[in-house]
Structure formats: structure tokens, C-alpha cells
Design an enzyme around this catalytic site. Sequence first.
Site, PDB file in Angstrom:
ATOM      1  N   GLU A  54       0.850  -1.200   0.000  1.00  0.00           N
ATOM      2  CA  GLU A  54       0.000   0.000   0.000  1.00  0.00           C
ATOM      3  C   GLU A  54       0.878   1.241   0.000  1.00  0.00           C
ATOM      4  O   GLU A  54       0.659   2.192  -0.741  1.00  0.00           O
ATOM      5  CB  GLU A  54      -0.917  -0.018   1.229  1.00  0.00           C
ATOM      6  CG  GLU A  54      -1.926  -1.150   1.169  1.00  0.00           C
ATOM      7  CD  GLU A  54      -2.731  -1.298   2.453  1.00  0.00           C
ATOM      8  OE1 GLU A  54      -3.849  -1.804   2.376  1.00  0.00           O
ATOM      9  OE2 GLU A  54      -2.236  -0.928   3.534  1.00  0.00           O
ATOM     10  N   LEU A 102      32.025  14.927  25.684  1.00  0.00           N
ATOM     11  CA  LEU A 102      31.587  14.905  27.081  1.00  0.00           C
ATOM     12  C   LEU A 102      32.709  14.402  27.964  1.00  0.00           C
ATOM     13  O   LEU A 102      33.498  13.548  27.563  1.00  0.00           O
ATOM     14  CB  LEU A 102      30.390  13.962  27.239  1.00  0.00           C
ATOM     15  CG  LEU A 102      29.091  14.377  26.566  1.00  0.00           C
ATOM     16  CD1 LEU A 102      28.102  13.221  26.581  1.00  0.00           C
ATOM     17  CD2 LEU A 102      28.492  15.580  27.270  1.00  0.00           C
ATOM     18  N   GLU A 132      19.800  10.239  30.216  1.00  0.00           N
ATOM     19  CA  GLU A 132      19.357   9.599  28.966  1.00  0.00           C
ATOM     20  C   GLU A 132      20.472   8.707  28.425  1.00  0.00           C
ATOM     21  O   GLU A 132      21.631   8.852  28.826  1.00  0.00           O
ATOM     22  CB  GLU A 132      18.985  10.677  27.936  1.00  0.00           C
ATOM     23  CG  GLU A 132      20.187  11.481  27.481  1.00  0.00           C
ATOM     24  CD  GLU A 132      19.823  12.824  26.878  1.00  0.00           C
ATOM     25  OE1 GLU A 132      18.867  13.458  27.348  1.00  0.00           O
ATOM     26  OE2 GLU A 132      20.524  13.229  25.935  1.00  0.00           O
ATOM     27  N   LYS A 134      23.475   7.062  26.333  1.00  0.00           N
ATOM     28  CA  LYS A 134      24.576   7.554  25.500  1.00  0.00           C
ATOM     29  C   LYS A 134      24.654   6.593  24.316  1.00  0.00           C
ATOM     30  O   LYS A 134      25.086   5.448  24.460  1.00  0.00           O
ATOM     31  CB  LYS A 134      25.885   7.569  26.287  1.00  0.00           C
ATOM     32  CG  LYS A 134      27.031   8.177  25.505  1.00  0.00           C
ATOM     33  CD  LYS A 134      28.226   8.426  26.404  1.00  0.00           C
ATOM     34  CE  LYS A 134      29.347   9.161  25.697  1.00  0.00           C
ATOM     35  NZ  LYS A 134      29.796   8.530  24.465  1.00  0.00           N
ATOM     36  N   ASP A 136      25.657   4.731  21.005  1.00  0.00           N
ATOM     37  CA  ASP A 136      26.968   4.419  20.455  1.00  0.00           C
ATOM     38  C   ASP A 136      26.895   4.400  18.929  1.00  0.00           C
ATOM     39  O   ASP A 136      26.721   3.359  18.304  1.00  0.00           O
ATOM     40  CB  ASP A 136      27.416   3.052  20.996  1.00  0.00           C
ATOM     41  CG  ASP A 136      28.920   2.923  20.952  1.00  0.00           C
ATOM     42  OD1 ASP A 136      29.585   3.908  20.594  1.00  0.00           O
ATOM     43  OD2 ASP A 136      29.424   1.835  21.275  1.00  0.00           O
ATOM     44  N   TYR A 245      19.184  14.510  20.459  1.00  0.00           N
ATOM     45  CA  TYR A 245      19.188  14.710  21.908  1.00  0.00           C
ATOM     46  C   TYR A 245      19.674  16.079  22.365  1.00  0.00           C
ATOM     47  O   TYR A 245      19.907  16.283  23.537  1.00  0.00           O
ATOM     48  CB  TYR A 245      20.038  13.630  22.584  1.00  0.00           C
ATOM     49  CG  TYR A 245      21.380  13.390  21.925  1.00  0.00           C
ATOM     50  CD1 TYR A 245      22.357  14.373  21.905  1.00  0.00           C
ATOM     51  CD2 TYR A 245      21.657  12.171  21.310  1.00  0.00           C
ATOM     52  CE1 TYR A 245      23.576  14.165  21.300  1.00  0.00           C
ATOM     53  CE2 TYR A 245      22.881  11.948  20.694  1.00  0.00           C
ATOM     54  CZ  TYR A 245      23.835  12.949  20.690  1.00  0.00           C
ATOM     55  OH  TYR A 245      25.039  12.743  20.083  1.00  0.00           O
ATOM     56  N   LYS A 341      30.106   6.112  31.881  1.00  0.00           N
ATOM     57  CA  LYS A 341      30.458   5.051  30.923  1.00  0.00           C
ATOM     58  C   LYS A 341      30.220   3.676  31.521  1.00  0.00           C
ATOM     59  O   LYS A 341      30.622   3.412  32.661  1.00  0.00           O
ATOM     60  CB  LYS A 341      31.941   5.180  30.546  1.00  0.00           C
ATOM     61  CG  LYS A 341      32.273   6.475  29.836  1.00  0.00           C
ATOM     62  CD  LYS A 341      31.940   6.418  28.383  1.00  0.00           C
ATOM     63  CE  LYS A 341      33.068   5.763  27.625  1.00  0.00           C
ATOM     64  NZ  LYS A 341      32.871   5.884  26.178  1.00  0.00           N
ATOM     65  N   CYS A 435      39.935 -29.392   1.982  1.00  0.00           N
ATOM     66  CA  CYS A 435      38.783 -29.279   2.879  1.00  0.00           C
ATOM     67  C   CYS A 435      39.038 -30.098   4.154  1.00  0.00           C
ATOM     68  O   CYS A 435      39.335 -31.291   4.072  1.00  0.00           O
ATOM     69  CB  CYS A 435      37.521 -29.778   2.187  1.00  0.00           C
ATOM     70  SG  CYS A 435      36.095 -29.800   3.294  1.00  0.00           S
ATOM     71  N   CYS A 438      36.085 -33.112   3.875  1.00  0.00           N
ATOM     72  CA  CYS A 438      36.052 -34.161   2.854  1.00  0.00           C
ATOM     73  C   CYS A 438      37.377 -34.295   2.091  1.00  0.00           C
ATOM     74  O   CYS A 438      37.523 -35.208   1.277  1.00  0.00           O
ATOM     75  CB  CYS A 438      34.913 -33.907   1.872  1.00  0.00           C
ATOM     76  SG  CYS A 438      35.212 -32.493   0.812  1.00  0.00           S
ATOM     77  N   CYS A 453      35.181 -25.101  -0.426  1.00  0.00           N
ATOM     78  CA  CYS A 453      35.210 -26.499  -0.819  1.00  0.00           C
ATOM     79  C   CYS A 453      34.103 -26.635  -1.856  1.00  0.00           C
ATOM     80  O   CYS A 453      32.946 -26.308  -1.580  1.00  0.00           O
ATOM     81  CB  CYS A 453      34.903 -27.369   0.400  1.00  0.00           C
ATOM     82  SG  CYS A 453      34.474 -29.051  -0.063  1.00  0.00           S
ATOM     83  N   CYS A 458      30.039 -32.658   0.159  1.00  0.00           N
ATOM     84  CA  CYS A 458      30.872 -32.599   1.373  1.00  0.00           C
ATOM     85  C   CYS A 458      29.945 -32.666   2.596  1.00  0.00           C
ATOM     86  O   CYS A 458      29.004 -31.864   2.712  1.00  0.00           O
ATOM     87  CB  CYS A 458      31.670 -31.294   1.334  1.00  0.00           C
ATOM     88  SG  CYS A 458      32.449 -30.880   2.880  1.00  0.00           S
TER      89      CYS A 458
HETATM   90  S1  IVH Z   1      25.209  15.484  24.512  1.00  0.00           S
HETATM   91  C1  IVH Z   1      27.153  19.531  24.414  1.00  0.00           C
HETATM   92  N1  IVH Z   1      23.788  13.304  24.637  1.00  0.00           N
HETATM   93  O1  IVH Z   1      28.726  11.181  22.955  1.00  0.00           O
HETATM   94  C2  IVH Z   1      26.469  18.216  24.511  1.00  0.00           C
HETATM   95  N2  IVH Z   1      25.898  13.188  23.540  1.00  0.00           N
HETATM   96  O2  IVH Z   1      31.485  11.785  24.135  1.00  0.00           O
HETATM   97  C3  IVH Z   1      27.040  17.217  23.625  1.00  0.00           C
HETATM   98  N3  IVH Z   1      26.399  10.987  22.569  1.00  0.00           N
HETATM   99  O3  IVH Z   1      29.964  13.552  20.706  1.00  0.00           O
HETATM  100  C4  IVH Z   1      26.573  15.882  23.569  1.00  0.00           C
HETATM  101  N4  IVH Z   1      24.542   9.997  23.195  1.00  0.00           N
HETATM  102  O4  IVH Z   1      28.223  11.899  19.829  1.00  0.00           O
HETATM  103  C5  IVH Z   1      24.929  13.851  24.208  1.00  0.00           C
HETATM  104  N5  IVH Z   1      22.378  11.467  24.782  1.00  0.00           N
HETATM  105  C6  IVH Z   1      23.523  12.012  24.361  1.00  0.00           C
HETATM  106  C7  IVH Z   1      24.485  11.277  23.645  1.00  0.00           C
HETATM  107  C8  IVH Z   1      25.678  11.900  23.249  1.00  0.00           C
HETATM  108  C9  IVH Z   1      25.678   9.847  22.538  1.00  0.00           C
HETATM  109  C10 IVH Z   1      27.743  11.105  21.970  1.00  0.00           C
HETATM  110  C11 IVH Z   1      27.923  12.346  21.113  1.00  0.00           C
HETATM  111  C12 IVH Z   1      29.114  13.052  21.693  1.00  0.00           C
HETATM  112  C13 IVH Z   1      29.772  11.977  22.494  1.00  0.00           C
HETATM  113  C14 IVH Z   1      30.517  12.607  23.648  1.00  0.00           C
END
Ligand code: IVH
Length: 697
Positions: A54, A102, A132, A134, A136, A245, A341, A435, A438, A453, A458
Site C-alpha cells: 500500500e 563529554l 538519557e 549515550k 553508540d 538529543y 560510561k 577441505c 572431505c 570447498c 561434502c
Molecule cells: S550530549 C554539548 N547526549 O557522545 C552536549 N551526547 O562523548 C554534547 N552521545 O559527541 C553531547 N549519546 O556523539 C549527548 N544522549 C547524548 C548522547 C551523546 C551519545 C555522543 C555524542 C558526543 C559523544 C561525547
Amino acid sequence: MYSEAKEKSLYADGIKLLQKNQFEIEDIDLLKEVINFADYRYYVLSNSVFADVEYDTLFKALQKLEERFPNKITADSPTQRVAKGISEKFQTVAHLVPMLSLDNTYNADDLIDWDSRCKELSGLNEIEYCVEPKYDGASISLIYDHNQLQRGATRGDGIMGEEITPNIKQIRSIPLRANFSNNSLEQIEIRGEAIIHKEVFTQFNAQRISEGQQPLANPRNAASGTLRMLDSREVSKRRLSAVLYHVSYFSLKAGQVMPESLKTHYDTILLLHQNGFPTPINEMKRFRHIDEVIQFCHDFEAGRDHLPYEVDGLVIKVNSIALQEKMGMTAHHPRWAVAFKFKARQATSQLQRVEFQVGRTGSVTPVAKINPVAIGGVMVSSVSLFNEDVVREKDLYIGDVVLVERAGDVIPYIVKALPEMRTGKEIPIVFPTHCPDCGELLEKPEGEAVWRCINISCPSQVVERLAHFCSKDAMDIRGMGISNVKKFYELGILNDIPGLYRIDWRRVHSLEGFGEKSINNLQQAIEASKTQPLHRLIYGLGIRHVGETMAKTLAQAVSDISDFYSWTIENYLPLEDVGPKVGASVFDFFALAENREIIQSLVEAGLNTRCQKQGSEGTSATFSGKTFLFTGTLSQLKRSEAEAMVENLGGKIATSVSSKLNYLIVGNEAGSKLEKAKKLTTISILSEEQFLTLVHP
Ligand code: IVH
């Protein structure tokens, strides 16, 4: 973002549009609005309103109209996301405000110190914090000018980044137009993270490996590499997501005052959320005491594996923007925010030996056996080295001390060897010429990194092919995992795929560990597989270069599998994502008499080989590809009735809450499933009432 009434009317508009045979210029605006709404539901809320066909119908209608009336094309039309081609090189652009990083904390004491510093700097004895995830991934910056997405950029060195707008447009959850409702904003710069969900990453790597390409190390590298690809068509295939964020800058239109909503971090994110942006709003928590922050950090870390994406910590931010401004920043990072962290999921171990495993396509994969080591609560003793190039590139030797990483659900991998730990007793890894199973001479097709192989009989390959046919994403024959398949094969009870449907159960009865009940379950699972949809059968046959998505594309192109017998390579090429390599592989497969015989035996065994066209039988495909789980006591339906409704509409019933679940339907006295689902943002939690509306809209 959309009120309930607006959602209903847009859905009704969509249905009305779908019933039209011909589209006219006056449909353009509504088509755009309906498609933007469908994108928001699908990409931001992970809860789609239209079936795939759709959606495609509406999208194609808009594309055709815009071809006829090009002056009606606007920058925020959903068609303008369509990837156009290759950029030469990215332009370097200056960020409106430097993108700082950060400061990190690793434990409760660090956080207590940080809290004291915040109080000292602000002169307050209580501060409200927002916490909140972080994420990756790779940081991005977006600029909206008069509500229009104007520019997307990478972080670069924090001062200058690379302009990657065409790639940013491939992230479908990022709105091309922000409808900041009070219209007081002139320009706004929004920061966030481009991420790849674990599931998407795993599928992507499986595909790469099956194509003989090197897998990508982890979702973070995959996200940042994808953002910087020069061909945005490739970016669109990688299914990036985003989370926004931070608002780093905004300017107001003349005469406007600062909106109330931009006075705290939380309300800023709420504003973004209400305007259709993907944000951490559902994961955000506010606390007034650092002890509560610490408790939350520990609890969140314990549950990190349940998230559908990778996080490497939490970010704690002072909530008041006025206070943030007062506290300011150092040359490197803001004083009002800090990262907590999580423990690294890396460990060192010693590479003891390398085993070579033969896969279903004959690929020979080196697997490192390491001294067992716990990484993030899981013992790791086997790590795939993928192929010879990886081994050479990482310069690995037997006896090396290696750094191993395990990111969530993602399979563990060796980051690197630690050459400084070498004693001189390490020995080179020698690749076999024959292999290991076999004894056939191995071959390495040109341009591929994998040794193969080529002996189709096999034993390892046969067993792997059988196990693949039975696997969850193929014919889903539970109980027929690799160990039972291997056992049956070695005893001569099972030799090939059609053999599954004529197993001599008397022989199975005589085996140790096979009681009445387990045999019954196996028989039922095999019987049930006969009605699986055609795309699962095609995937299960294990045609090279045909993953799950490709199998669906192929199945949709025919009414019966035997239609492929008369196809030439040219017939395959117009299909989505089919190039000469895939086309030739599928063509060769169906041209081979042995394969046709296998298919014929499956037809005789009563397997479904026909394709039910999506959407062609009324609503039969409404739930296709979606999984449902019921918890608690339903009041209007019996559990079995509700489950049958899902299955009749093409959906599947899940057995547990996981990131793969789409809907959790909650009855009375729901328990731990509900709690678990709440932590996973991609699951839609519905009441019985809402479920029934979904079934009978
Ligand atoms: S705030 C001035 N919030 O972590 C405020 N950063 O080591 C800047 N990151 O470069 C960042 N989750 O790429 C903020 N909830 C979050 C984040 C976040 C991931 C990353 C971001 C930043 C790195 C800092």
C-alpha cells in the site's frame, strides 16, 4: 505529533487514495501528507499503518504525479529522499556552535564529585538532572531553516564537519520538514546520533559474509562509515536510524520571544518529539538527587542488552538551560553534562588454536579458539575470524594475547592482537589447502576473500544446508537444529532436504533421547513447515546471494516456484536489488536438474510452492512480517482466537519479549512481559481494544 483525530483522518485519506484508479494534480498535497505520516509511524514509532504494498502504491503515485507536474515538487516531498547518486567528495562546513565531547565518569564516586562541582558552580544545593542513554553511533548535526531541513553534517573535528545532507535524507526517521507549531523559530541546529540497530547490523553482516565480503566490526563503525559513503543509494540500503538529543542553537523570528518549551532540556526534547523527531524522550528520567541518578545508572546498565541498539553509557545533563548557560564549558566539554560510561565489553585472552569450519556454501571459516573469558557476563571461547584477509590484516599468530569485544547481541570479534605481549614463541596461522572435512582441494574465486570447498556432497556442507533449511528464518522446523540434523545425517536417517518429509520414525524411536513427545513435536513441526510461505522455501533452499529480503523479492515475482524454470538471466535483472551476480546465481540454481528434482520431490511431499501476493487478497497481508505476543487475561477474546486472528492476517506469534517483537497486547493482570516490553522502545504496547481496532480498522 499527530492527534488521534488527525491520525484517523490521515489513515482514512490513505485508504481513499488507495481506492483511486487515477491520481490528479490535486492529490499531490494529500499524498505527501499521508506518506509523511506513514513514514513517521514506521520509522519513528516503529508501528506501521499501511502494508508495504500500500505504501509503495502511494509513493509511486506521488512520483508519477511529480513527473507530470515538476513545478509541484517541494524540498520536503518524501520523494526528495530518493538517493540520486555519487558525490565527488564532501564539502567541509563550519558548525554554528562547536560540537564538544563529554567528560567521562566511571563510578558512583565520580558522579558524586561531579554533582558537588555542579552545586559549587551554580551556588545551588539541589539541581534537577536529566538522564538519557549515550548512544553508540556517529554524531550528526542538522540545521532547519524556516522549518526546512537545510543541512546535515558529521562532527568532524568539532569545529568543522562534512556536509552529508543527501545521506542524512536516507535516514527515514529524520523529518525533511519540521513543523514547529508556534512558527517562532527561524533557524534551529539539532544534534544527535546516527545509529544502526543491532538486528539490522547482524543481518547486514550476514549478507556481507555470504557475499564473501569482510564484515564490519561493530554497529558504531558501521554507522559512521555509512554516513560518509559517497553513494547515497548505498546509504539507503543500510537502514540507519537516528536519535536527536540536543538543541545547540536557535534563532527566533523578529518580534518573537523564546518559547517556554526551550527553557529546560527535557522540554526541548519533548518539543522535538512532538514535532516528529526521533528522540530519547521515552528513556529519559529526571532526578533531584545524585543517589537516584547512580541507582538508575546501575539499573540501566544491567538491562543494556535488552535494548535494540548499542549504548556505551548514560548522559547526565543539568535540566535548566539557564543554569547550563551559567555553568558554561571548558575548551573540550560542557560543565553541565557528563557521561557515565558502562563497563567496556572487552577482555584479553590468549589465542590457543584456529579451527576451520565448512559452511553450507562450502566457505571455509577460520574460528579462533581462545582461553575462555567472561565478557559482559557471557563466557567467550570461540571467535570467528571470518576469512584469511582478516587474519592477515590483524596480523594474528597462535599464542598471541588478543583483545576481544562482545557488543550486546552482536557476535564477539577480535579487535587486535597485542604485539607487545609476544614472547617469540607465537606460530603463524596456516590455511588448509584441502577441505578439513572431505579432503577436496579448496578454491578461492577471484575477487573473494573466502576459500571454498566445491564438493557439493561434502558432509559438512550437506548438514549445514539441511540445518539452514530448518532454521527459524527459513522453514522454522523447531527441534531440527544442527545437532539433530547432524545425528540423523550420520546415521543415514536423513540425507537431503526432501528426506525431511520421509523420515523413518521407527529408527528415530530407537535412538536414545527421543521419546514419544519429542518425536511428536518434531513430526508436527515438519508437517507445519509444508504450509510456509514461498519466500521461506526460497530462502531455505540456500541459493547463493539470496538472503531473506531477496527471497521475498523473488517470491513476489512469480505465482509458483516452477515459473523460474523458464526465466532467463534478463528476467531477474529488473527486480529490486538484483544485479548480474545475484541474477546469475539464481538462474544457475534453477537451471540445475538436481535442484529441480529436489523441488519436485518437495511438491510431491505436499509443500506450498505458490506465492500469495501481498495485499491482493483484501487484508490478508496486513500483519505480514509483524510479530505479536499476548500477555495477561483478555476479556473479549480467547487467547487462541486472538492468536488465530493474527495468523490469518499474515502475522506471527512470538514466544517471548525481544527486540524483534512488534506488538505486545496486554490483558488484565499482565506481569513481567509488560515490564520487559516497556524497556524496549520499538515494541507497541496495545490494549485488547486497540488490538481489535487494528484487526478491524
Ligand atoms: S550530549 C554539548 N547526549 O557522545 C552536549 N551526547 O562523548 C554534547 N552521545 O559527541 C553531547 N549519546 O556523539 C549527548 N544522549 C547524548 C548522547 C551523546 C551519545 C555522543 C555524542 C558526543 C559523544 C561525547
